[in-house]
Design a protein around this motif. Structure first.
Motif, PDB file in Angstrom:
ATOM      1  N   LYS A 169      -5.507  17.344  10.535  1.00 15.50           N
ATOM      2  CA  LYS A 169      -6.235  16.673  11.620  1.00 15.50           C
ATOM      3  C   LYS A 169      -6.856  15.363  11.137  1.00 15.50           C
ATOM      4  O   LYS A 169      -7.031  14.430  11.913  1.00 15.50           O
ATOM      5  CB  LYS A 169      -7.318  17.585  12.185  1.00 15.50           C
ATOM      6  CG  LYS A 169      -8.469  17.890  11.230  1.00 15.50           C
ATOM      7  CD  LYS A 169      -9.542  18.734  11.914  1.00 15.50           C
ATOM      8  CE  LYS A 169     -10.722  18.974  10.982  1.00 15.50           C
ATOM      9  NZ  LYS A 169     -11.779  19.794  11.635  1.00 15.50           N
ATOM     10  N   TYR A 170      -7.158  15.301   9.832  1.00 15.90           N
ATOM     11  CA  TYR A 170      -7.756  14.078   9.282  1.00 15.90           C
ATOM     12  C   TYR A 170      -6.766  12.916   9.369  1.00 15.90           C
ATOM     13  O   TYR A 170      -7.153  11.788   9.693  1.00 15.90           O
ATOM     14  CB  TYR A 170      -8.193  14.317   7.833  1.00 15.90           C
ATOM     15  CG  TYR A 170      -9.048  15.539   7.667  1.00 15.90           C
ATOM     16  CD1 TYR A 170     -10.358  15.576   8.159  1.00 15.90           C
ATOM     17  CD2 TYR A 170      -8.552  16.677   7.043  1.00 15.90           C
ATOM     18  CE1 TYR A 170     -11.146  16.711   8.022  1.00 15.90           C
ATOM     19  CE2 TYR A 170      -9.329  17.818   6.903  1.00 15.90           C
ATOM     20  CZ  TYR A 170     -10.623  17.828   7.398  1.00 15.90           C
ATOM     21  OH  TYR A 170     -11.390  18.961   7.285  1.00 15.90           O
ATOM     22  N   GLY A 171      -5.492  13.214   9.077  1.00 17.96           N
ATOM     23  CA  GLY A 171      -4.472  12.187   9.198  1.00 17.96           C
ATOM     24  C   GLY A 171      -4.289  11.746  10.634  1.00 17.96           C
ATOM     25  O   GLY A 171      -4.132  10.549  10.922  1.00 17.96           O
ATOM     26  N   ARG A 172      -4.313  12.700  11.549  1.00 17.37           N
ATOM     27  CA  ARG A 172      -4.189  12.353  12.971  1.00 17.37           C
ATOM     28  C   ARG A 172      -5.352  11.489  13.426  1.00 17.37           C
ATOM     29  O   ARG A 172      -5.174  10.547  14.207  1.00 17.37           O
ATOM     30  CB  ARG A 172      -4.097  13.624  13.818  1.00 17.37           C
ATOM     31  CG  ARG A 172      -2.793  14.393  13.625  1.00 17.37           C
ATOM     32  CD  ARG A 172      -2.617  15.469  14.677  1.00 17.37           C
ATOM     33  NE  ARG A 172      -3.602  16.539  14.523  1.00 17.37           N
ATOM     34  CZ  ARG A 172      -3.418  17.605  13.760  1.00 17.37           C
ATOM     35  NH1 ARG A 172      -2.306  17.740  13.052  1.00 17.37           N
ATOM     36  NH2 ARG A 172      -4.336  18.540  13.689  1.00 17.37           N
ATOM     37  N   TYR A 173      -6.544  11.811  12.940  1.00 23.46           N
ATOM     38  CA  TYR A 173      -7.721  10.993  13.268  1.00 23.46           C
ATOM     39  C   TYR A 173      -7.554   9.570  12.744  1.00 23.46           C
ATOM     40  O   TYR A 173      -7.894   8.596  13.425  1.00 23.46           O
ATOM     41  CB  TYR A 173      -8.998  11.610  12.683  1.00 23.46           C
ATOM     42  CG  TYR A 173      -9.457  12.887  13.345  1.00 23.46           C
ATOM     43  CD1 TYR A 173      -8.937  13.278  14.575  1.00 23.46           C
ATOM     44  CD2 TYR A 173     -10.408  13.706  12.739  1.00 23.46           C
ATOM     45  CE1 TYR A 173      -9.353  14.452  15.185  1.00 23.46           C
ATOM     46  CE2 TYR A 173     -10.832  14.881  13.342  1.00 23.46           C
ATOM     47  CZ  TYR A 173     -10.301  15.252  14.563  1.00 23.46           C
ATOM     48  OH  TYR A 173     -10.720  16.410  15.167  1.00 23.46           O
ATOM     49  N   MET A 174      -7.032   9.451  11.523  1.00 24.52           N
ATOM     50  CA  MET A 174      -6.853   8.124  10.926  1.00 24.52           C
ATOM     51  C   MET A 174      -5.860   7.296  11.741  1.00 24.52           C
ATOM     52  O   MET A 174      -6.086   6.111  11.986  1.00 24.52           O
ATOM     53  CB  MET A 174      -6.383   8.262   9.473  1.00 24.52           C
ATOM     54  CG  MET A 174      -7.436   8.871   8.549  1.00 24.52           C
ATOM     55  SD  MET A 174      -6.848   9.215   6.872  1.00 24.52           S
ATOM     56  CE  MET A 174      -6.927   7.576   6.172  1.00 24.52           C
ATOM     57  N   TYR A 175      -4.778   7.927  12.178  1.00 22.76           N
ATOM     58  CA  TYR A 175      -3.804   7.217  13.009  1.00 22.76           C
ATOM     59  C   TYR A 175      -4.399   6.829  14.359  1.00 22.76           C
ATOM     60  O   TYR A 175      -4.113   5.745  14.887  1.00 22.76           O
ATOM     61  CB  TYR A 175      -2.561   8.081  13.225  1.00 22.76           C
ATOM     62  CG  TYR A 175      -1.582   8.042  12.074  1.00 22.76           C
ATOM     63  CD1 TYR A 175      -1.268   6.847  11.419  1.00 22.76           C
ATOM     64  CD2 TYR A 175      -0.940   9.206  11.643  1.00 22.76           C
ATOM     65  CE1 TYR A 175      -0.365   6.817  10.377  1.00 22.76           C
ATOM     66  CE2 TYR A 175      -0.024   9.179  10.596  1.00 22.76           C
ATOM     67  CZ  TYR A 175       0.256   7.981   9.960  1.00 22.76           C
ATOM     68  OH  TYR A 175       1.156   7.939   8.927  1.00 22.76           O
ATOM     69  N   VAL A 225      -5.852   3.253   9.130  1.00 18.63           N
ATOM     70  CA  VAL A 225      -7.063   3.168   9.952  1.00 18.63           C
ATOM     71  C   VAL A 225      -7.239   1.767  10.535  1.00 18.63           C
ATOM     72  O   VAL A 225      -8.328   1.396  10.979  1.00 18.63           O
ATOM     73  CB  VAL A 225      -8.325   3.572   9.151  1.00 18.63           C
ATOM     74  CG1 VAL A 225      -8.270   5.037   8.755  1.00 18.63           C
ATOM     75  CG2 VAL A 225      -8.506   2.685   7.913  1.00 18.63           C
ATOM     76  N   GLY A 226      -6.168   0.992  10.504  1.00 16.99           N
ATOM     77  CA  GLY A 226      -6.226  -0.343  11.080  1.00 16.99           C
ATOM     78  C   GLY A 226      -6.832  -1.386  10.169  1.00 16.99           C
ATOM     79  O   GLY A 226      -7.183  -2.483  10.607  1.00 16.99           O
ATOM     80  N   GLY A 227      -6.945  -1.072   8.870  1.00 13.51           N
ATOM     81  CA  GLY A 227      -7.520  -2.007   7.909  1.00 13.51           C
ATOM     82  C   GLY A 227      -6.450  -2.661   7.053  1.00 13.51           C
ATOM     83  O   GLY A 227      -5.258  -2.568   7.334  1.00 13.51           O
ATOM     84  N   PHE A 228      -6.898  -3.305   6.001  1.00 15.06           N
ATOM     85  CA  PHE A 228      -5.961  -3.963   5.081  1.00 15.06           C
ATOM     86  C   PHE A 228      -6.731  -4.286   3.812  1.00 15.06           C
ATOM     87  O   PHE A 228      -7.553  -5.200   3.792  1.00 15.06           O
ATOM     88  CB  PHE A 228      -5.421  -5.236   5.716  1.00 15.06           C
ATOM     89  CG  PHE A 228      -4.195  -5.801   5.013  1.00 15.06           C
ATOM     90  CD1 PHE A 228      -3.797  -5.363   3.773  1.00 15.06           C
ATOM     91  CD2 PHE A 228      -3.438  -6.798   5.613  1.00 15.06           C
ATOM     92  CE1 PHE A 228      -2.685  -5.873   3.133  1.00 15.06           C
ATOM     93  CE2 PHE A 228      -2.324  -7.335   4.991  1.00 15.06           C
ATOM     94  CZ  PHE A 228      -1.948  -6.865   3.758  1.00 15.06           C
ATOM     95  N   ASP A 229      -6.483  -3.529   2.745  1.00 12.33           N
ATOM     96  CA  ASP A 229      -7.228  -3.694   1.496  1.00 12.33           C
ATOM     97  C   ASP A 229      -6.469  -4.603   0.537  1.00 12.33           C
ATOM     98  O   ASP A 229      -5.529  -4.174  -0.131  1.00 12.33           O
ATOM     99  CB  ASP A 229      -7.481  -2.334   0.852  1.00 12.33           C
ATOM    100  CG  ASP A 229      -8.454  -2.429  -0.311  1.00 12.33           C
ATOM    101  OD1 ASP A 229      -8.812  -3.557  -0.706  1.00 12.33           O
ATOM    102  OD2 ASP A 229      -8.864  -1.373  -0.825  1.00 12.33           O
ATOM    103  N   LEU A 230      -6.900  -5.865   0.473  1.00  3.54           N
ATOM    104  CA  LEU A 230      -6.265  -6.831  -0.421  1.00  3.54           C
ATOM    105  C   LEU A 230      -6.770  -6.725  -1.862  1.00  3.54           C
ATOM    106  O   LEU A 230      -6.255  -7.411  -2.743  1.00  3.54           O
ATOM    107  CB  LEU A 230      -6.518  -8.254   0.088  1.00  3.54           C
ATOM    108  CG  LEU A 230      -5.615  -8.770   1.215  1.00  3.54           C
ATOM    109  CD1 LEU A 230      -6.075 -10.149   1.659  1.00  3.54           C
ATOM    110  CD2 LEU A 230      -4.160  -8.812   0.776  1.00  3.54           C
ATOM    111  N   SER A 231      -7.760  -5.883  -2.098  1.00  2.19           N
ATOM    112  CA  SER A 231      -8.366  -5.816  -3.427  1.00  2.19           C
ATOM    113  C   SER A 231      -7.692  -4.797  -4.340  1.00  2.19           C
ATOM    114  O   SER A 231      -8.134  -4.615  -5.481  1.00  2.19           O
ATOM    115  CB  SER A 231      -9.860  -5.482  -3.310  1.00  2.19           C
ATOM    116  OG  SER A 231     -10.054  -4.157  -2.843  1.00  2.19           O
ATOM    117  N   VAL A 232      -6.641  -4.114  -3.872  1.00  2.00           N
ATOM    118  CA  VAL A 232      -6.047  -3.042  -4.675  1.00  2.00           C
ATOM    119  C   VAL A 232      -5.456  -3.561  -5.994  1.00  2.00           C
ATOM    120  O   VAL A 232      -5.511  -2.876  -7.015  1.00  2.00           O
ATOM    121  CB  VAL A 232      -4.975  -2.270  -3.868  1.00  2.00           C
ATOM    122  CG1 VAL A 232      -5.610  -1.425  -2.781  1.00  2.00           C
ATOM    123  CG2 VAL A 232      -3.917  -3.204  -3.288  1.00  2.00           C
TER     124      VAL A 232
END
Length: 327
Positions: free
Chosen positions: A198-204, A68-75
């Motif tokens: 469709k949820y994956g396509r939306y995320m992309y 989704v264009g993010g980046f989670d550094l807290s994982v």
């Protein structure tokens, strides 16, 4: 396999971009197989898959945030928190396996909700916001454990021994084949989500151009929010599998997995020319890192040199990915 052919011949950059990671894995397998005696044994292959399982599970969550264009550094910190809480539920509070796992999942979902809310509500870059929450979660985990290792029969502040024990069934989750099966299930589920729904396509679409996605009627904030919740949940699962593997909770146990997870996810961008975050590519990236680590250890390369190799691989993957995006 096909490569783009023009009047000038094969476009070798495109070919290597698509298949370079897979070719590298094959070359490494051949090299380490010849250079060492036990690399190609079934036990060592199982060992490699077992060693990359936790990294892959955490990286799969990171892949969703990248989609989704993010980046989670807290994982990594979230995995540390999950590791500490699940062991403490057994050892300190004598809870059963179901209750302990549910508590951790709820806690990690809460972490994801906080991350998702902060990222979607404030106009601060995802990486910077999750960097801040990374330190907060890390501090919460250290405060909760008082900076100590949690294990069976540990001495409590009162001077008594910890009353609970870790179930043997929980410990099986950290051993082959279950740890490997859990990894494959995570990869398959996220692959199906991103490529066949469709949820994956939306995320992309959101990751590709959030403004265009918003104009198309896609609830951008909702999907970005969900991506961060899922990233935290996968990090939590990775942390619990780590706990099942070592049967203790070390301070910041999940932190070392952040770099490997980031490397695996970004290496995955180029696998088969995908050009975007994807579950299969992330798994292949984790396999590449696992083979490198395992082979170098078998060749007696000092452990402190591993980060040099991992950093170089990540830098190469990032360089190729971003060069391809601009050309």
């Amino acid at each position: 396999m096909t490569a783009k052919v023009s009047k000038k011949g094969i476009n070798w950059f495109d070919f290597l971009y698509k298949y370079g990671t897979l070719i590298t894995i094959v070359i490494l397998i051949v090299f380490f197989g010849v250079a060492t005696d036990n690399f190609l044994t079934s036990n060592n292959i199982t060992s490699i898959l077992r060693s990359i399982s936790i990294t892959t599970i955490i990286a799969i969550g990171l892949t969703l945030s990248l989609a989704v264009g993010g980046f989670d550094l807290s994982v990594g910190s979230t995995a540390s928190l999950a590791n500490a809480v699940v062991i403490s539920m057994f050892v300190w509070h004598s809870q059963n396996m179901l209750v302990s796992i549910l508590v951790v999942l709820v806690l990690c979902a809460l972490v994801g909700i906080i991350n998702g809310f902060l990222v979607t509500s404030f106009k601060i870059q995802d990486m910077l916001m999750t960097l801040a929450t990374m330190f907060v979660i890390q501090g919460v985990a250290q405060t909760y454990t008082r900076g100590a290792t949690i294990s069976q029969n540990m001495i409590m502040p009162s001077g008594d021994y910890a009353p609970g024990s870790i179930p043997a069934l929980f410990g099986q989750l950290g051993k082959a084949p279950w740890i490997i099966i859990i990894m494959f299930v995570a990869v398959i589920l996220v692959h199906l989500l991103l490529t066949h729904t469709k949820y994956g396509r939306y995320m992309y679409m959101i990751g590709g151009n959030s403004e265009a996605a918003k104009l198309s009627g896609i609830p951008v904030r909702k999907y970005r929010f969900i991506a961060y919740v899922l990233a935290a949940l996968f990090a939590g699962i990775g942390g619990m599998i780590l706990a099942a593997r070592v049967m203790t909770a070390e301070v910041n146990a999940g932190a070392p997995y952040l770099m490997d997870a980031v490397a695996a996810a970004f290496i995955g961008f180029s696998v088969l020319g995908s050009g975007k975050p994807n579950a299969f590519g992330t798994f292949v990236g984790a396999v590449l890192i696992g083979i490198l680590s395992n082979g170098l250890i078998m060749m007696s390369v000092p452990y402190f040199a591993m980060d040099i190799v991992k950093g170089a691989v990540l830098a190469l993957a990032l360089g190729i990915t971003y060069y391809k995006r601009k050309h």
